[in-house]
Every structure is written in structure tokens, then in C-alpha cells.
Design a protein around this motif. Sequence first.
Motif, PDB file in Angstrom:
ATOM      1  N   VAL A 164       0.693  -1.270  -0.039  1.00 46.76           N
ATOM      2  CA  VAL A 164       0.101   0.041   0.061  1.00 46.76           C
ATOM      3  C   VAL A 164       0.812   1.301   0.112  1.00 46.76           C
ATOM      4  N   ALA A 165       1.428   1.447   0.937  1.00 47.82           N
ATOM      5  CA  ALA A 165       2.352   2.780   1.205  1.00 47.82           C
ATOM      6  C   ALA A 165       3.648   2.627   0.476  1.00 47.82           C
ATOM      7  N   ALA A 166       4.176   3.794   0.358  1.00 49.26           N
ATOM      8  CA  ALA A 166       5.496   3.890  -0.323  1.00 49.26           C
ATOM      9  C   ALA A 166       6.455   3.578   0.586  1.00 49.26           C
ATOM     10  N   ASN A 167       7.281   2.362   0.184  1.00 47.82           N
ATOM     11  CA  ASN A 167       8.454   2.080   1.072  1.00 47.82           C
ATOM     12  C   ASN A 167       9.902   2.725   0.978  1.00 47.82           C
ATOM     13  N   PRO A 172       6.015  10.316  -0.523  1.00 49.02           N
ATOM     14  CA  PRO A 172       4.857  10.413   0.253  1.00 49.02           C
ATOM     15  C   PRO A 172       3.590   9.497  -0.071  1.00 49.02           C
ATOM     16  N   THR A 173       2.744   9.344   0.835  1.00 45.61           N
ATOM     17  CA  THR A 173       1.472   8.572   0.682  1.00 45.61           C
ATOM     18  C   THR A 173       0.377   9.081   1.540  1.00 45.61           C
ATOM     19  N   VAL A 174      -0.576   9.583   0.760  1.00 42.84           N
ATOM     20  CA  VAL A 174      -1.866   9.990   1.415  1.00 42.84           C
ATOM     21  C   VAL A 174      -2.916   9.210   1.090  1.00 42.84           C
ATOM     22  N   GLY A 175      -4.076   9.409   1.810  1.00 39.66           N
ATOM     23  CA  GLY A 175      -5.239   8.378   1.751  1.00 39.66           C
ATOM     24  C   GLY A 175      -6.461   8.937   2.266  1.00 39.66           C
ATOM     25  N   LEU A 176      -7.599   8.327   2.347  1.00 37.25           N
ATOM     26  CA  LEU A 176      -8.853   8.548   2.799  1.00 37.25           C
ATOM     27  C   LEU A 176      -9.552   7.424   3.007  1.00 37.25           C
ATOM     28  N   VAL A 177     -10.346   7.181   4.232  1.00 45.27           N
ATOM     29  CA  VAL A 177     -11.336   6.320   4.329  1.00 45.27           C
ATOM     30  C   VAL A 177     -12.599   6.828   3.796  1.00 45.27           C
ATOM     31  N   VAL A 178     -13.141   6.111   2.804  1.00 45.66           N
ATOM     32  CA  VAL A 178     -14.541   6.586   2.395  1.00 45.66           C
ATOM     33  C   VAL A 178     -15.492   5.686   2.848  1.00 45.66           C
ATOM     34  N   LEU A 186     -10.750   2.203   1.240  1.00 46.02           N
ATOM     35  CA  LEU A 186      -9.623   3.056   1.411  1.00 46.02           C
ATOM     36  C   LEU A 186      -9.017   3.440  -0.028  1.00 46.02           C
ATOM     37  N   LEU A 187      -9.048   4.721  -0.095  1.00 42.91           N
ATOM     38  CA  LEU A 187      -8.205   5.441  -1.264  1.00 42.91           C
ATOM     39  C   LEU A 187      -6.915   5.858  -1.009  1.00 42.91           C
ATOM     40  N   VAL A 188      -5.873   5.370  -1.807  1.00 40.76           N
ATOM     41  CA  VAL A 188      -4.556   5.675  -1.337  1.00 40.76           C
ATOM     42  C   VAL A 188      -3.859   6.135  -2.546  1.00 40.76           C
ATOM     43  N   ALA A 189      -3.060   7.147  -2.461  1.00 44.57           N
ATOM     44  CA  ALA A 189      -2.338   7.913  -3.415  1.00 44.57           C
ATOM     45  C   ALA A 189      -0.738   7.792  -2.936  1.00 44.57           C
ATOM     46  N   PRO A 201       0.212   1.247  -8.673  1.00 40.82           N
ATOM     47  CA  PRO A 201      -0.286   2.601  -9.464  1.00 40.82           C
ATOM     48  C   PRO A 201      -0.210   3.794  -8.315  1.00 40.82           C
ATOM     49  N   PRO A 202      -0.259   4.891  -9.197  1.00 43.73           N
ATOM     50  CA  PRO A 202      -0.293   6.128  -8.214  1.00 43.73           C
ATOM     51  C   PRO A 202      -1.551   6.458  -7.399  1.00 43.73           C
ATOM     52  N   LEU A 203      -2.747   5.752  -7.766  1.00 42.12           N
ATOM     53  CA  LEU A 203      -3.909   5.914  -7.057  1.00 42.12           C
ATOM     54  C   LEU A 203      -4.569   4.385  -7.076  1.00 42.12           C
ATOM     55  N   THR A 204      -5.091   4.035  -5.932  1.00 38.06           N
ATOM     56  CA  THR A 204      -5.913   2.604  -5.690  1.00 38.06           C
ATOM     57  C   THR A 204      -7.091   2.806  -4.881  1.00 38.06           C
TER      58      THR A 204
END
Length: 357
Positions: A164-167, A172-178, A186-189, A201-204
Motif C-alpha cells: 500500500v504505502a511507499a516503502n 509521500p503517501t496520502v489516503g482517505l477512508v470512504v 480505502l483510497l490511497v495515492a 499505480p499512483p492511485l488505488t
Amino acid sequence: MATLTYALLPGLPQGPEMAPRHLLGARLLLMLPLLCLPPTPTGAHHFSAPNTTLHHLALAPGQGALYVGAVNRLFQLSPELQLESVAITGPVLDSPDCVPFRDPAECPQARLTDNTNQLLLVSGRARELVACGQVRQGVCEKRRLEDVAELLYRAEDPGDGQFVAANTLGVPTVGLVVSGPDRDLLLVARGLAGKLSAGVPPLTVRQLAGPQPFSSEGLGRLVVGDLSDYNNSYVAALADAQSAYFVFRRRGDRAQAEYRSYVARVCLRDANLYSYVEVPLSCRGHGLVQAAALAPGALLGAFAAGLRGVQAALCAFPLAELDASMERARRLCYTAGGRGPSGTEEATVEYGVTSRC
């Protein structure tokens, strides 16, 4: 002595740009050469954590508890910033060259590695804290809101669909719980990370419940060509009642030397990312967005004149105009081949998206 100077300017057409030529009106511009903070009130609450770095803050709605993501620690605080619980998350034996392993013999190059918190979110429906770290290819875990020391879920043998997150530090990694009618998603960029996570991918969109939490199987993944051309540096993930907004910087392609700022939008009810659209942002010549927030009816963005710019600007972009700009971009892409009335290309289809909100 540091000073704060500011200037209010009228609403002139100064960003965001309609890809690439149409400008929206930014309603406010603050020039901030230096910021002088007032002294801390004597009655202010205080929390400090020696020998670590604090990275993220999350708030549990309705109860006031605060959660802080740090290097090798997760802290749970009361509304008065009193420490209630702490979870130890590192250091751990890890290597970016290895998939998550149980037996150290499977990864002889592994070294004791600090675990920097990359993403910290609250799932109110499940009463869980979602925490994603830098180690183990950026996999996430769930912890109980009432006591973060209690681990609820961590995949023992995660597949690459659960990375999920950048290792990589500095990515940076950002996200939202929808929250949907029957489940949270979970939306993760995230930016482009090296080694085994380079293909994420950049957004999942990811599931939070079910047999494989944090998997993107059967959900939206932003389809791009060469991922290295879309190495987005994400600044913020924000949401209102209808849409999620992702603010980021990107060069655009290898031939473009300068970074530009963008805002992307996706409908909250769109689990497949079909509604994805993005437009450039600009703030009176200050092109690099540093931070962003949603205010009533507006997107606020703090910009710098360059990567090391000493002068900053704050612009407010009316959401109604921003959404109209995105709808125009979508309409041009799918009904006019991306060309405006003059025949000049004004928008392009960069991703596999086809529908409207």
C-alpha cells in the motif's frame, strides 16, 4: 525579528489552469516571506516524544482521541494530550529488495530498519485505526481505536496487491477512508517507490474488510502507461460530501524539466476510478503546491515559487469553478478529442477513465 506581511488581491484569473490554458480565479493571495508565531499560551496542553519523529495525526470522530504516527511508534492521546497507549512498530528486520518474510533466511540482505509511519487513518464504521509503515513493502495493519497497542490485523504473507504505502523515505503517501452504504473503502495515492513496489499505480481503491484487507483486487487502479512518467508527489487527500480531491506535484514527462501542481478529483461512490479527472493548479506564478485543505466552498493551497522558494503564496480556489473546469476537461476529452472551439488541444486522455460523476 521575523515579520508577517500580507496583501489581499482581487479575484483575477490566476489558477487553477484548465488543462492547459483556462484559468480560474484564485480569491486570496498571502505573501509570506517569514512567519512569526505567537508565544504558546501558558494553559496549552503539551505532548512530546523524545528520540522519535512525529509524522501524522488522526482524530477519532465523536470521542476526541488523537492518534499520532511516528517513527517506530504509534501514540494514542486523550483530548488533553495525555498519553493513553503506545504501539511499538519498529525497528524491524527488513529490506526493500525482499517481499515480507517470516524467516530471516529468506532475505539475507535484511537489516534492522526504522519503520516510518506513512499513512494513519480512522475507520469509524469498524472502530479501527489503519496504520501503514515504510517497512514490509508498505503493508498496512489495523489496530483497536480504544487501545492502539492491540493489533487486530496484519497480513502474515501479503501479496503484492496488498503493498500500500511507499516503502521509500521521502516518497509521500496520502489516503482517505470512504464510507459507503455497506462498507468502508480505502483510497490511497502515493509516489513511485523503488524495488518490488515500483509497479503499484499512483492511485488505488482498497477494501478494508473481507478475506484480504487492503487488497485492490476487483477495485479501481489508476491505469497509466510508463509509471515513471507519473511519479506524482502527493501533498494532500481531501474529501467533501461528493468527491475526493488529491493534490500533487509532477513533472509530466521526461522532457518537462519543471514541476507543475495538479488537483485530481474522483467521485466518492466510484470504486473503479472511472470518474477520475485532473487539472493543473497555479497561484500567481507560484507553481509548487506545498500544502492544501478544504474550506467551505473552496480548496486552499499553499504554494512556493520553486522547490527551495523563500516566498510563498496562499490561494483559494472556489470549488464550483474547480469542478466546472474538470467537467469541461472531461467533456473535451470524450466528445471533442480534447480540442477546444479553435481546434487547439486543451485536454488529453492520460488514464483509463470513461464515466461521469
